[in-house]
Design a protein around this motif. Structure first.
Motif, PDB file in Angstrom:
ATOM      1  N   GLN A   1       0.878  -1.244  -0.418  1.00 44.64           N
ATOM      2  CA  GLN A   1       0.064  -0.017  -0.067  1.00 44.64           C
ATOM      3  C   GLN A   1       0.864   1.306  -0.103  1.00 44.64           C
ATOM      4  OE1 GLN A   1      -2.722   0.089   3.111  1.00 44.64           O
ATOM      5  NE2 GLN A   1      -3.432   2.318   2.751  1.00 44.64           N
ATOM      6  N   GLN A   3       2.169   4.876   0.685  1.00 47.62           N
ATOM      7  CA  GLN A   3       1.877   5.881   1.886  1.00 47.62           C
ATOM      8  C   GLN A   3       2.708   6.886   1.566  1.00 47.62           C
ATOM      9  OE1 GLN A   3       2.346   3.453   5.623  1.00 47.62           O
ATOM     10  NE2 GLN A   3       0.486   4.545   5.913  1.00 47.62           N
ATOM     11  N   VAL A   5       3.896  10.180   4.001  1.00 47.16           N
ATOM     12  CA  VAL A   5       3.873  10.623   5.200  1.00 47.16           C
ATOM     13  C   VAL A   5       4.549  12.091   5.616  1.00 47.16           C
ATOM     14  CG1 VAL A   5       4.191  10.188   7.630  1.00 47.16           C
ATOM     15  CG2 VAL A   5       3.688   8.133   6.154  1.00 47.16           C
ATOM     16  N   TYR A 111      -1.169  10.065  -5.951  1.00 50.01           N
ATOM     17  CA  TYR A 111      -1.375   9.734  -4.532  1.00 50.01           C
ATOM     18  C   TYR A 111      -1.186  11.116  -3.707  1.00 50.01           C
ATOM     19  CZ  TYR A 111       0.033   4.992  -6.442  1.00 50.01           C
ATOM     20  OH  TYR A 111      -0.255   4.044  -7.128  1.00 50.01           O
ATOM     21  N   GLY A 113      -0.748  12.679   0.260  1.00 48.39           N
ATOM     22  CA  GLY A 113      -0.718  12.362   1.868  1.00 48.39           C
ATOM     23  C   GLY A 113      -1.718  12.736   2.743  1.00 48.39           C
ATOM     24  N   GLN A 114      -1.503  12.692   3.935  1.00 50.76           N
ATOM     25  CA  GLN A 114      -2.787  13.135   4.993  1.00 50.76           C
ATOM     26  C   GLN A 114      -2.734  14.795   5.102  1.00 50.76           C
ATOM     27  OE1 GLN A 114      -5.293  11.256   6.093  1.00 50.76           O
ATOM     28  NE2 GLN A 114      -4.564   9.940   4.440  1.00 50.76           N
TER      29      GLN A 114
END
Length: 122
Positions: A1, A3, A5, A111, A113-114
């Motif tokens: 997955q 990610q 960060v 993609y 990130g948060q």
């Protein structure tokens, strides 16, 4: 997955500096560019800076103040932000995708990130 960060956000006074970092995990090798986006309350998300190989591109409002860089050895993207202004206040997001050119506009974002919050007070 996959990610992405982010870290390094915070609160600073106008004129101050912050460095954002983004470490990528399991990013497919065929994604050739990474970028920083931001979104302020009530505004649309905007691309701030992109790096494609050795080329970089910035939106006009941050040129000369922000620097995007990347460490391939550490799988980490950086955004050095100097001379911060209150209008830079936003949630900042790390992004990866495919760029058919060397500009922010050429990026197809795959993609995100948060996010990490940056707040600049006057």
């Amino acid at each position: 997955q996959v990610q992405l960060v982010e870290s390094g956000g915070g609160s600073v006074q106008a004129g101050g500096s912050l460095t954002l970092s983004c470490t990528a995990f399991k990013l497919p090798a065929n994604r050739n560019c990474m970028a920083w986006f931001r979104q302020a309350p009530g505004k649309e998300r905007e691309g701030v800076a992109v790096i494609v190989g050795g080329s970089t591109d910035y939106i006009d409002s941050v040129k000369g103040r922000f620097t995007i860089s990347k460490s391939n050895a550490k799988n980490t993207l950086y955004l050095q932000m100097d001379n911060l202004k209150p209008e830079d206040t936003a949630m900042y997001y790390c992004a990866a995708g495919w760029c058919h050119g060397t500009t922010i506009a050429s990026m197809a974002l795959d993609y995100l990130g948060q996010g990490t919050q940056v707040t600049v007070s006057s």
